[in-house]
Design a protein around this motif. Structure first.
Motif, PDB file in Angstrom:
ATOM      1  N   GLY A 185     -24.732  12.043 -80.133  1.00 17.65           N
ATOM      2  CA  GLY A 185     -23.652  12.669 -79.382  1.00 17.65           C
ATOM      3  C   GLY A 185     -23.021  11.780 -78.325  1.00 17.65           C
ATOM      4  N   THR A 186     -23.528  10.532 -78.193  1.00 15.64           N
ATOM      5  CA  THR A 186     -23.011   9.667 -77.122  1.00 15.64           C
ATOM      6  C   THR A 186     -22.237   8.452 -77.638  1.00 15.64           C
ATOM      7  OG1 THR A 186     -25.008   8.282 -76.973  1.00 15.64           O
ATOM      8  CG2 THR A 186     -24.971  10.300 -75.646  1.00 15.64           C
ATOM      9  N   ALA A 187     -22.087   8.306 -78.952  1.00 15.99           N
ATOM     10  CA  ALA A 187     -21.422   7.103 -79.494  1.00 15.99           C
ATOM     11  C   ALA A 187     -20.016   6.928 -78.920  1.00 15.99           C
ATOM     12  CB  ALA A 187     -21.378   7.153 -81.022  1.00 15.99           C
ATOM     13  N   SER A 188     -19.267   8.024 -78.825  1.00 12.66           N
ATOM     14  CA  SER A 188     -17.881   7.898 -78.350  1.00 12.66           C
ATOM     15  C   SER A 188     -17.830   7.443 -76.900  1.00 12.66           C
ATOM     16  CB  SER A 188     -17.131   9.218 -78.519  1.00 12.66           C
ATOM     17  OG  SER A 188     -17.744  10.244 -77.767  1.00 12.66           O
ATOM     18  N   VAL A 189     -18.776   7.925 -76.092  1.00 21.28           N
ATOM     19  CA  VAL A 189     -18.830   7.530 -74.675  1.00 21.28           C
ATOM     20  C   VAL A 189     -19.165   6.042 -74.559  1.00 21.28           C
ATOM     21  CG1 VAL A 189     -20.045   7.884 -72.477  1.00 21.28           C
ATOM     22  CG2 VAL A 189     -19.502   9.844 -73.935  1.00 21.28           C
ATOM     23  N   VAL A 190     -20.165   5.601 -75.333  1.00 21.38           N
ATOM     24  CA  VAL A 190     -20.578   4.191 -75.289  1.00 21.38           C
ATOM     25  C   VAL A 190     -19.438   3.299 -75.780  1.00 21.38           C
ATOM     26  CG1 VAL A 190     -22.197   2.477 -76.203  1.00 21.38           C
ATOM     27  CG2 VAL A 190     -23.030   4.736 -75.504  1.00 21.38           C
ATOM     28  N   VAL A 191     -18.773   3.710 -76.850  1.00 23.78           N
ATOM     29  CA  VAL A 191     -17.648   2.924 -77.371  1.00 23.78           C
ATOM     30  C   VAL A 191     -16.540   2.824 -76.333  1.00 23.78           C
ATOM     31  CG1 VAL A 191     -15.769   2.915 -79.078  1.00 23.78           C
ATOM     32  CG2 VAL A 191     -18.132   3.265 -79.816  1.00 23.78           C
ATOM     33  N   ASP A 192     -16.249   3.926 -75.650  1.00 19.24           N
ATOM     34  CA  ASP A 192     -15.225   3.892 -74.589  1.00 19.24           C
ATOM     35  C   ASP A 192     -15.592   2.889 -73.492  1.00 19.24           C
ATOM     36  OD1 ASP A 192     -13.631   5.743 -75.822  1.00 19.24           O
ATOM     37  OD2 ASP A 192     -14.255   7.444 -74.586  1.00 19.24           O
ATOM     38  N   GLN A 193     -16.896   2.829 -73.156  1.00 19.12           N
ATOM     39  CA  GLN A 193     -17.350   1.878 -72.140  1.00 19.12           C
ATOM     40  C   GLN A 193     -17.165   0.438 -72.613  1.00 19.12           C
ATOM     41  OE1 GLN A 193     -21.385   3.221 -71.640  1.00 19.12           O
ATOM     42  NE2 GLN A 193     -20.847   4.764 -70.102  1.00 19.12           N
ATOM     43  N   ILE A 194     -17.489   0.190 -73.900  1.00 13.76           N
ATOM     44  CA  ILE A 194     -17.328  -1.160 -74.463  1.00 13.76           C
ATOM     45  C   ILE A 194     -15.849  -1.543 -74.486  1.00 13.76           C
ATOM     46  CG2 ILE A 194     -17.609  -2.576 -76.548  1.00 13.76           C
ATOM     47  CD1 ILE A 194     -20.082  -0.801 -77.200  1.00 13.76           C
ATOM     48  N   VAL A 195     -15.004  -0.603 -74.893  1.00 18.26           N
ATOM     49  CA  VAL A 195     -13.562  -0.864 -74.937  1.00 18.26           C
ATOM     50  C   VAL A 195     -13.058  -1.211 -73.539  1.00 18.26           C
ATOM     51  CG1 VAL A 195     -11.283   0.166 -75.315  1.00 18.26           C
ATOM     52  CG2 VAL A 195     -13.114   0.527 -76.994  1.00 18.26           C
ATOM     53  N   GLY A 196     -13.473  -0.435 -72.536  1.00 18.32           N
ATOM     54  CA  GLY A 196     -13.059  -0.693 -71.155  1.00 18.32           C
ATOM     55  C   GLY A 196     -13.465  -2.084 -70.695  1.00 18.32           C
ATOM     56  N   LYS A 197     -14.697  -2.463 -71.033  1.00 17.36           N
ATOM     57  CA  LYS A 197     -15.200  -3.787 -70.655  1.00 17.36           C
ATOM     58  C   LYS A 197     -14.409  -4.893 -71.357  1.00 17.36           C
ATOM     59  CE  LYS A 197     -19.517  -6.422 -70.426  1.00 17.36           C
ATOM     60  NZ  LYS A 197     -20.939  -6.473 -70.808  1.00 17.36           N
ATOM     61  N   LEU A 198     -14.129  -4.688 -72.652  1.00 17.09           N
ATOM     62  CA  LEU A 198     -13.369  -5.689 -73.411  1.00 17.09           C
ATOM     63  C   LEU A 198     -11.964  -5.872 -72.842  1.00 17.09           C
ATOM     64  CD1 LEU A 198     -14.371  -4.709 -77.066  1.00 17.09           C
ATOM     65  CD2 LEU A 198     -14.913  -6.873 -75.934  1.00 17.09           C
ATOM     66  N   LEU A 199     -11.306  -4.750 -72.536  1.00 20.20           N
ATOM     67  CA  LEU A 199      -9.927  -4.822 -72.055  1.00 20.20           C
ATOM     68  C   LEU A 199      -9.836  -5.389 -70.631  1.00 20.20           C
ATOM     69  CD1 LEU A 199      -8.422  -1.515 -73.532  1.00 20.20           C
ATOM     70  CD2 LEU A 199      -8.159  -3.866 -74.379  1.00 20.20           C
ATOM     71  N   ALA A 200     -10.987  -5.395 -69.933  1.00 16.32           N
ATOM     72  CA  ALA A 200     -11.031  -6.002 -68.592  1.00 16.32           C
ATOM     73  C   ALA A 200     -11.517  -7.456 -68.648  1.00 16.32           C
ATOM     74  CB  ALA A 200     -11.945  -5.179 -67.686  1.00 16.32           C
ATOM     75  N   SER A 201     -11.726  -7.975 -69.874  1.00 24.33           N
ATOM     76  CA  SER A 201     -12.189  -9.353 -70.084  1.00 24.33           C
ATOM     77  C   SER A 201     -11.006 -10.238 -70.477  1.00 24.33           C
ATOM     78  CB  SER A 201     -13.226  -9.372 -71.219  1.00 24.33           C
ATOM     79  OG  SER A 201     -14.314  -8.528 -70.940  1.00 24.33           O
ATOM     80  N   PRO A 202     -11.197 -11.555 -70.463  1.00 20.12           N
ATOM     81  CA  PRO A 202     -10.162 -12.461 -70.997  1.00 20.12           C
ATOM     82  C   PRO A 202     -10.159 -12.365 -72.524  1.00 20.12           C
ATOM     83  CG  PRO A 202     -12.029 -13.728 -70.187  1.00 20.12           C
ATOM     84  CD  PRO A 202     -12.321 -12.294 -69.877  1.00 20.12           C
ATOM     85  N   ILE A 203      -9.644 -11.253 -73.029  1.00 17.25           N
ATOM     86  CA  ILE A 203      -9.827 -10.882 -74.438  1.00 17.25           C
ATOM     87  C   ILE A 203      -9.066 -11.801 -75.394  1.00 17.25           C
ATOM     88  CG2 ILE A 203      -7.961  -9.164 -74.489  1.00 17.25           C
ATOM     89  CD1 ILE A 203      -9.949  -7.383 -76.163  1.00 17.25           C
ATOM     90  N   LEU A 204      -7.998 -12.430 -74.930  1.00 19.38           N
ATOM     91  CA  LEU A 204      -7.279 -13.369 -75.809  1.00 19.38           C
ATOM     92  C   LEU A 204      -8.187 -14.526 -76.212  1.00 19.38           C
ATOM     93  CD1 LEU A 204      -3.713 -13.531 -74.199  1.00 19.38           C
ATOM     94  CD2 LEU A 204      -4.400 -12.362 -76.308  1.00 19.38           C
ATOM     95  N   ALA A 205      -9.027 -14.991 -75.271  1.00 19.73           N
ATOM     96  CA  ALA A 205      -9.972 -16.069 -75.581  1.00 19.73           C
ATOM     97  C   ALA A 205     -11.022 -15.580 -76.578  1.00 19.73           C
ATOM     98  CB  ALA A 205     -10.642 -16.570 -74.302  1.00 19.73           C
ATOM     99  N   MET A 206     -11.448 -14.323 -76.433  1.00 17.37           N
ATOM    100  CA  MET A 206     -12.432 -13.743 -77.362  1.00 17.37           C
ATOM    101  C   MET A 206     -11.856 -13.649 -78.773  1.00 17.37           C
ATOM    102  SD  MET A 206     -13.842 -10.724 -74.848  1.00 17.37           S
ATOM    103  CE  MET A 206     -15.183 -10.192 -75.904  1.00 17.37           C
TER     104      MET A 206
END
Length: 259
Positions: A185-206
């Motif tokens: 029941g928590t996959a969507s919450v965890v995915v949202d957290q990962i997405v938030g972290k990715l979008l706050a990273s230098p994602i173009l380099a990734m």
């Protein structure tokens, strides 16, 4: 726009939802074609930097639609389907964005191949993950061979494919087949957290790193997709495959004879 999937784009994130919940999101010919079309179209969405793939209803995806296989004995038609699967995989693997598979319930067969093509896999602990083509006398498709080898190495990949074992989230994490094992029941919450972290990273380099590494593997991926296409058409014509799908539909144990 699509019959069997949903696409939502919100700023820098896209979400593709497999949407045949009454059929456990099993992939019929239409879904395979629509996923290929959708992933190809996403290459033109220059603003999107993260893609989440998930399933509607109780599961991620039960894999290829076995009832469709029973109904279809046209092998030329099956070759066309393998072409759509190859399109789907190549478009997904070469996406210029970070991809995340959000898994709950079953992720089996072609559904598991799709998930394994993702950069990150988040699976709930009671997930049922299986590269279970062997149970109906087939080989993995959707580049299942390629993605299992990427994560496990050749020897372990062979053994896992041959066994076709069902894994839960914890077992899959221990093997390195998923990246996060999370409470039900928590996959969507965890995915949202990962997405938030990715979008706050230098994602173009990734994304640049992803493209360098994936481009180097493209010829191998294409070779494996070709091998899977030819091999699957061969396996479709075996007695063991016919027995496997008949046993599956009848909910009995198959009697394989090696023919």
């Amino acid at each position: 726009m699509y019959e069997t999937i949903q696409l939502e784009v919100a700023e820098r994130k896209a979400t593709v939802t497999l949407n045949r919940p009454s059929a456990m999101n099993a992939m019929d010919f239409t879904m395979m074609r629509e996923l290929a079309d959708c992933f190809e179209a996403l290459h033109n969405e220059k603003e999107v930097q993260v893609l989440v793939v998930k399933g509607e209803g109780k599961v991620f995806s039960a894999g290829g639609d076995v009832k469709m296989m029973v109904a279809s004995d046209d092998f030329s038609d099956f070759g066309t389907i393998m072409g759509d699967i190859a399109r789907l995989v190549k478009a997904y693997y070469t996406l210029p964005m970070i991809t995340i598979a959000q898994i709950h319930g079953a992720s089996a067969g072609l559904g598991f191949s799709l998930a394994l093509g993702s950069d990150f896999i988040v699976a709930e602990e009671s997930s049922k993950l299986a590269m279970n083509f062997i149970g109906i006398g087939l080989i993995p498709d959707g580049a299942g061979h390629f993605f299992m080898k990427e994560r496990l190495g050749t020897v372990k990949a062979k053994q896992m494919i041959w066994e076709g074992k069902m894994l839960d989230g914890e077992q899959a994490l221990a093997l390195g087949l998923v990246d996060y094992n999370v409470a039900d029941g928590t996959a969507s919450v965890v995915v949202d957290q990962i997405v938030g972290k990715l979008l706050a990273s230098p994602i173009l380099a990734m994304i640049e790193t992803k493209q360098i590494l994936h481009n180097a593997n493209l010829s191998t991926l294409e070779q494996i997709l070709q091998g899977e296409s030819e091999g699957q058409v061969k396996m479709r014509q075996t007695k063991d495959h016919l027995e496997g799908i008949q046993a599956f539909v009848a909910k009995r144990i198959p009697q394989f004879v090696g023919e």
